[in-house]
Design a protein around this motif. Structure first.
Motif, PDB file in Angstrom:
ATOM      1  N   PRO A 105       0.857  -1.366   0.009  1.00 11.24           N
ATOM      2  CA  PRO A 105      -0.041  -0.088  -0.035  1.00 11.24           C
ATOM      3  C   PRO A 105       0.876   1.414   0.028  1.00 11.24           C
ATOM      4  CG  PRO A 105      -0.016  -0.826   2.287  1.00 11.24           C
ATOM      5  CD  PRO A 105       0.730  -1.777   1.206  1.00 11.24           C
ATOM      6  N   ASP A 106       0.486   2.341  -0.739  1.00 12.85           N
ATOM      7  CA  ASP A 106       1.147   3.557  -0.856  1.00 12.85           C
ATOM      8  C   ASP A 106       0.448   4.305   0.379  1.00 12.85           C
ATOM      9  OD1 ASP A 106       2.639   3.325  -3.065  1.00 12.85           O
ATOM     10  OD2 ASP A 106       0.610   4.105  -4.320  1.00 12.85           O
ATOM     11  N   TYR A 107       1.544   4.962   1.095  1.00  8.42           N
ATOM     12  CA  TYR A 107       1.155   5.686   2.475  1.00  8.42           C
ATOM     13  C   TYR A 107       0.012   6.775   2.065  1.00  8.42           C
ATOM     14  CZ  TYR A 107       1.293   8.261   6.686  1.00  8.42           C
ATOM     15  OH  TYR A 107       1.060   9.043   7.937  1.00  8.42           O
ATOM     16  N   GLN A 108      -0.984   6.771   2.949  1.00  6.18           N
ATOM     17  CA  GLN A 108      -2.026   7.858   3.145  1.00  6.18           C
ATOM     18  C   GLN A 108      -2.046   8.521   4.617  1.00  6.18           C
ATOM     19  OE1 GLN A 108      -3.530   9.028   0.504  1.00  6.18           O
ATOM     20  NE2 GLN A 108      -2.669   7.677  -1.012  1.00  6.18           N
ATOM     21  N   PRO A 109      -1.781   9.636   4.508  1.00  8.65           N
ATOM     22  CA  PRO A 109      -2.251   9.788   6.173  1.00  8.65           C
ATOM     23  C   PRO A 109      -3.377   9.534   6.735  1.00  8.65           C
ATOM     24  CG  PRO A 109      -1.183  11.641   4.667  1.00  8.65           C
ATOM     25  CD  PRO A 109      -1.594  10.587   3.826  1.00  8.65           C
ATOM     26  N   PRO A 110      -3.249   9.073   7.996  1.00  6.95           N
ATOM     27  CA  PRO A 110      -4.867   8.630   8.541  1.00  6.95           C
ATOM     28  C   PRO A 110      -5.683   9.801   8.949  1.00  6.95           C
ATOM     29  CG  PRO A 110      -3.014   8.551  10.043  1.00  6.95           C
ATOM     30  CD  PRO A 110      -2.208   8.742   8.832  1.00  6.95           C
ATOM     31  N   GLU A 111      -6.889   9.622   8.957  1.00  6.58           N
ATOM     32  CA  GLU A 111      -7.810  10.721   9.511  1.00  6.58           C
ATOM     33  C   GLU A 111      -7.635  11.161  10.771  1.00  6.58           C
ATOM     34  OE1 GLU A 111     -11.822  10.491   8.161  1.00  6.58           O
ATOM     35  OE2 GLU A 111     -11.188  10.245   6.055  1.00  6.58           O
ATOM     36  N   VAL A 112      -7.282  12.363  11.343  1.00  5.53           N
ATOM     37  CA  VAL A 112      -7.098  12.555  12.587  1.00  5.53           C
ATOM     38  C   VAL A 112      -8.365  13.502  13.057  1.00  5.53           C
ATOM     39  CG1 VAL A 112      -5.759  13.781  14.073  1.00  5.53           C
ATOM     40  CG2 VAL A 112      -4.734  12.400  12.410  1.00  5.53           C
ATOM     41  N   ASP A 113      -8.840  13.399  14.144  1.00  6.60           N
ATOM     42  CA  ASP A 113     -10.106  14.176  14.726  1.00  6.60           C
ATOM     43  C   ASP A 113      -9.363  15.232  15.461  1.00  6.60           C
ATOM     44  OD1 ASP A 113     -12.267  15.103  15.743  1.00  6.60           O
ATOM     45  OD2 ASP A 113     -12.832  13.699  17.076  1.00  6.60           O
ATOM     46  N   SER A 120       4.343  -7.755   9.382  1.00  6.58           N
ATOM     47  CA  SER A 120       4.372  -6.637   8.821  1.00  6.58           C
ATOM     48  C   SER A 120       3.162  -5.751   8.900  1.00  6.58           C
ATOM     49  CB  SER A 120       5.168  -6.444   7.444  1.00  6.58           C
ATOM     50  OG  SER A 120       3.976  -7.183   6.531  1.00  6.58           O
ATOM     51  N   GLU A 121       2.154  -6.215   8.644  1.00  2.24           N
ATOM     52  CA  GLU A 121       0.809  -5.883   8.776  1.00  2.24           C
ATOM     53  C   GLU A 121       0.352  -5.537  10.237  1.00  2.24           C
ATOM     54  OE1 GLU A 121      -1.306  -7.758   4.607  1.00  2.24           O
ATOM     55  OE2 GLU A 121      -1.656  -8.604   6.714  1.00  2.24           O
ATOM     56  N   ALA A 122       0.472  -6.463  11.031  1.00  2.00           N
ATOM     57  CA  ALA A 122       0.493  -6.153  12.520  1.00  2.00           C
ATOM     58  C   ALA A 122       1.066  -4.925  12.982  1.00  2.00           C
ATOM     59  CB  ALA A 122       0.502  -7.479  13.341  1.00  2.00           C
ATOM     60  N   VAL A 123       2.324  -4.991  12.591  1.00  2.54           N
ATOM     61  CA  VAL A 123       3.315  -3.829  13.172  1.00  2.54           C
ATOM     62  C   VAL A 123       2.812  -2.622  12.628  1.00  2.54           C
ATOM     63  CG1 VAL A 123       5.499  -2.748  12.915  1.00  2.54           C
ATOM     64  CG2 VAL A 123       5.384  -5.160  13.507  1.00  2.54           C
ATOM     65  N   GLN A 124       2.207  -2.449  11.459  1.00  2.00           N
ATOM     66  CA  GLN A 124       1.648  -1.290  10.770  1.00  2.00           C
ATOM     67  C   GLN A 124       0.381  -0.895  11.535  1.00  2.00           C
ATOM     68  OE1 GLN A 124      -1.306  -0.847   8.952  1.00  2.00           O
ATOM     69  NE2 GLN A 124      -0.892   1.317   7.990  1.00  2.00           N
ATOM     70  N   GLN A 125      -0.401  -1.733  12.033  1.00  2.00           N
ATOM     71  CA  GLN A 125      -1.527  -1.341  12.840  1.00  2.00           C
ATOM     72  C   GLN A 125      -1.246  -0.768  14.102  1.00  2.00           C
ATOM     73  OE1 GLN A 125      -4.909  -1.409  11.852  1.00  2.00           O
ATOM     74  NE2 GLN A 125      -3.961  -1.212   9.906  1.00  2.00           N
ATOM     75  N   GLN A 126      -0.309  -1.472  14.633  1.00  2.00           N
ATOM     76  CA  GLN A 126       0.267  -1.147  15.982  1.00  2.00           C
ATOM     77  C   GLN A 126       0.810   0.447  15.949  1.00  2.00           C
ATOM     78  OE1 GLN A 126       3.065  -3.693  18.075  1.00  2.00           O
ATOM     79  NE2 GLN A 126       2.289  -5.393  16.569  1.00  2.00           N
ATOM     80  N   LEU A 127       1.553   0.625  15.032  1.00  3.43           N
ATOM     81  CA  LEU A 127       2.089   1.872  14.710  1.00  3.43           C
ATOM     82  C   LEU A 127       0.890   3.119  14.470  1.00  3.43           C
ATOM     83  CD1 LEU A 127       5.519   1.155  13.246  1.00  3.43           C
ATOM     84  CD2 LEU A 127       5.283   1.916  15.488  1.00  3.43           C
ATOM     85  N   LEU A 128       0.085   2.546  13.721  1.00  3.45           N
ATOM     86  CA  LEU A 128      -1.252   3.638  13.536  1.00  3.45           C
ATOM     87  C   LEU A 128      -1.794   3.897  14.759  1.00  3.45           C
ATOM     88  CD1 LEU A 128      -3.298   4.805  11.821  1.00  3.45           C
ATOM     89  CD2 LEU A 128      -4.382   2.665  11.223  1.00  3.45           C
TER      90      LEU A 128
END
Length: 503
Positions: free
Chosen positions: A25-33, A361-369
């Protein structure tokens, strides 16, 4: 031979220009409230969070101490070295995008056996020589974007280290200012304690004389002595706190523990206005938030690396050289050798390892998100708490100041009425004790008000970190043995070429 060399280079260049697919996946900044305003309402505010706020205290010694810390702090030097390390890691990762050229040469002299198949016939010498020289080239074609994703992750890790250093600068400046304010507060507390001890020593002497003259009883002498000793106990405790604070501050300054100079008393320190009118979006530029985002970018890129492992790696190899049994004929055209080839290698069965690595790698990405999002939430919470703390501490400080004034009046009137014989000495002792405690508490609250203001600047971040980091960069960047030519990512953010600010 030149024609063969040109053909080989042409083949490799054409292969390198072939289109490739970047997996993952290309990086997309997550939506922040982001809240539109702070929870606390400030009536006194000025926008100063983007300035070198410590200069608002108008204490030249504090300014000098902060500069010393930025220039000499060991943790900052470690962080600067880590940035150079991660800049080199970027070069290592991106090197795979280019062909690897090599060379080799060897000389061998051998003797063959006459008792083996293919042995030289009688009359032919058994000893021979071989001379060999060649250029080699190898290139892994990044069809699946593995190398590009690895480079993307390396650059994100580098930026994370840079923002980590900026966070360290923010923390260092705030810690130096806080420690200095605590020193001024302790100095004032020590001054109050010593003045009170001196007055109580005079009271003890006076009551002893009056006791010998039969004016007062032993009870009043004992009361005076008890108050004297109570005050005497506090002085070494305050002196110990001063020494410990000086030693801690010395370590922040990057020097051996020792005394720290002071310019003014805490009463002379200017109390700036509470910073306000700052959009909440500005907080997203806080170094720890930016660092958490770059960690997320790196983890996102590593998903692509894990997915690329499912596909074959394709490599081109080539060799161009000379080989001869005689050194004198090595450079002749007939001695030329070459080869060109392609290699393909990929997994068939790995026992589930590739699947597991992708899940990791997917789990680490979710943790860092989630870490990134909670870092933002924590930052907003810190700012709101710092704002309300500063506001309420100022209100408490004003009330404490009024309390000290009232107790001074109480002490004055109690002393007058005691001298006139209307009240006992217990009334005077109570007034003095309460005034002493109130003066110490007022001084502590005064220091806490300054520290709370420092906490606001620390929580908000702001572009003042750039000015502070620039001071440290004069010392840490570049090291004396660093090459003069540097890539864009080897420059500190404050001095990075504007056209190359993005990875």
């Amino acid at each position: 031979m030149k024609r063969l060399l040109k053909q080989s280079i042409l083949v490799l260049a054409m292969a390198g220009m072939a289109g490739c697919t970047t997996l993952g996946p290309d990086y997309q900044p997550p939506e922040v409230d982001v809240p539109q305003q702070w929870q606390s309402s400030l009536t006194e505010a000025s926008t100063v969070a983007d300035r070198e706020w410590w200069k608002l205290f108008q204490d030249p010694v504090l300014d000098e101490l902060i500069q010393q810390a930025l220039e000499n702090n060991r943790d900052l030097r470690i962080a600067a070295a880590r940035i150079l390390e991660y800049a080199a890691r970027v070069d290592i990762a991106r090197a795979g995008l280019y062909p690897n050229l090599g060379y080799g040469a060897d000389v061998a002299r051998t003797q063959s056996s006459r008792n083996t198949l293919g042995a030289p016939p009688d009359g032919v010498g058994r000893v021979g020589s071989n001379y060999h020289a060649a250029l080699s080239v190898g290139w892994e074609l990044d069809f699946w974007g593995r190398i590009q994703r690895s480079t993307e992750a390396a650059r994100a890790n580098l930026l994370a280290e840079e923002y980590g250093r900026r966070a360290l600068v923010l923390s260092l400046v705030s810690s130096v200012a806080t420690a200095y304010i605590e020193l001024l507060s302790l100095d004032r507390q020590l001054e109050i304690a010593r003045d009170t001890l001196k007055r109580r020593a005079e009271n003890v002497d006076l009551f002893r004389v009056q006791f010998e003259g039969g004016v007062v009883s032993e009870l009043e002498v004992a009361q005076a002595r008890a108050e004297y000793e109570t005050t005497a106990i506090l002085i070494p405790a305050i002196e110990q706190q001063i020494s410990i604070t000086e030693y801690n501050l010395s370590l922040l300054l990057g020097r051996n523990p020792g005394p720290v100079a002071r310019h003014a008393s805490i009463a002379q320190l200017v109390l700036p206005q509470v910073p306000g009118d700052i959009p909440s979006q500005v907080l997203l530029q806080r170094p720890d938030i930016l660092q958490a985002e770059q960690d997320l970018v790196a983890a996102n890129a590593l998903i692509g690396v894990a997915r690329a492992a499912y596909f074959p790696s394709i490599s081109l190899t080539g060799l161009l050289g000379l080989a001869s049994a005689q050194l004198s004929t090595l450079l002749e055209g007939a001695s030329g050798i070459w080869n060109a080839g392609a290699a393909l290698a990929g997994p068939i069965f790995s026992g589930g390892e590739l699947d597991a690595r992708l899940r990791v790698s997917e789990a680490v990405q979710q943790q860092l998100l989630q870490k990134y999002l909670v870092t933002i939430q924590r930052a907003f919470s810190e700012v709101d708490k710092a704002l309300i703390s500063s506001q309420k501490l100022r209100e408490v400080l004003a009330a404490s100041q009024r309390q000290v004034k009232a107790l001074k009046d109480y002490n004055k009137y109690a002393r007058e009425r005691y001298d006139e014989g209307y009240v006992s000495y217990i009334e005077v002792l109570d007034a003095e004790r309460r005034l002493f405690d109130a003066e110490l508490e007022y001084t502590r609250r005064q220091g806490n008000s300054y520290v709370a203001l420092v906490a606001i600047y620390r929580a908000m971040g702001g572009s003042w970190v750039d000015a502070a980091e620039a001071v440290a960069d004069k010392v840490d960047f570049p090291p004396q043995d660093a090459p003069e030519s540097r890539h864009w990512w080897e420059y500190p953010p404050a001095t990075r070429p504007a056209a190359q600010n993005q990875p």
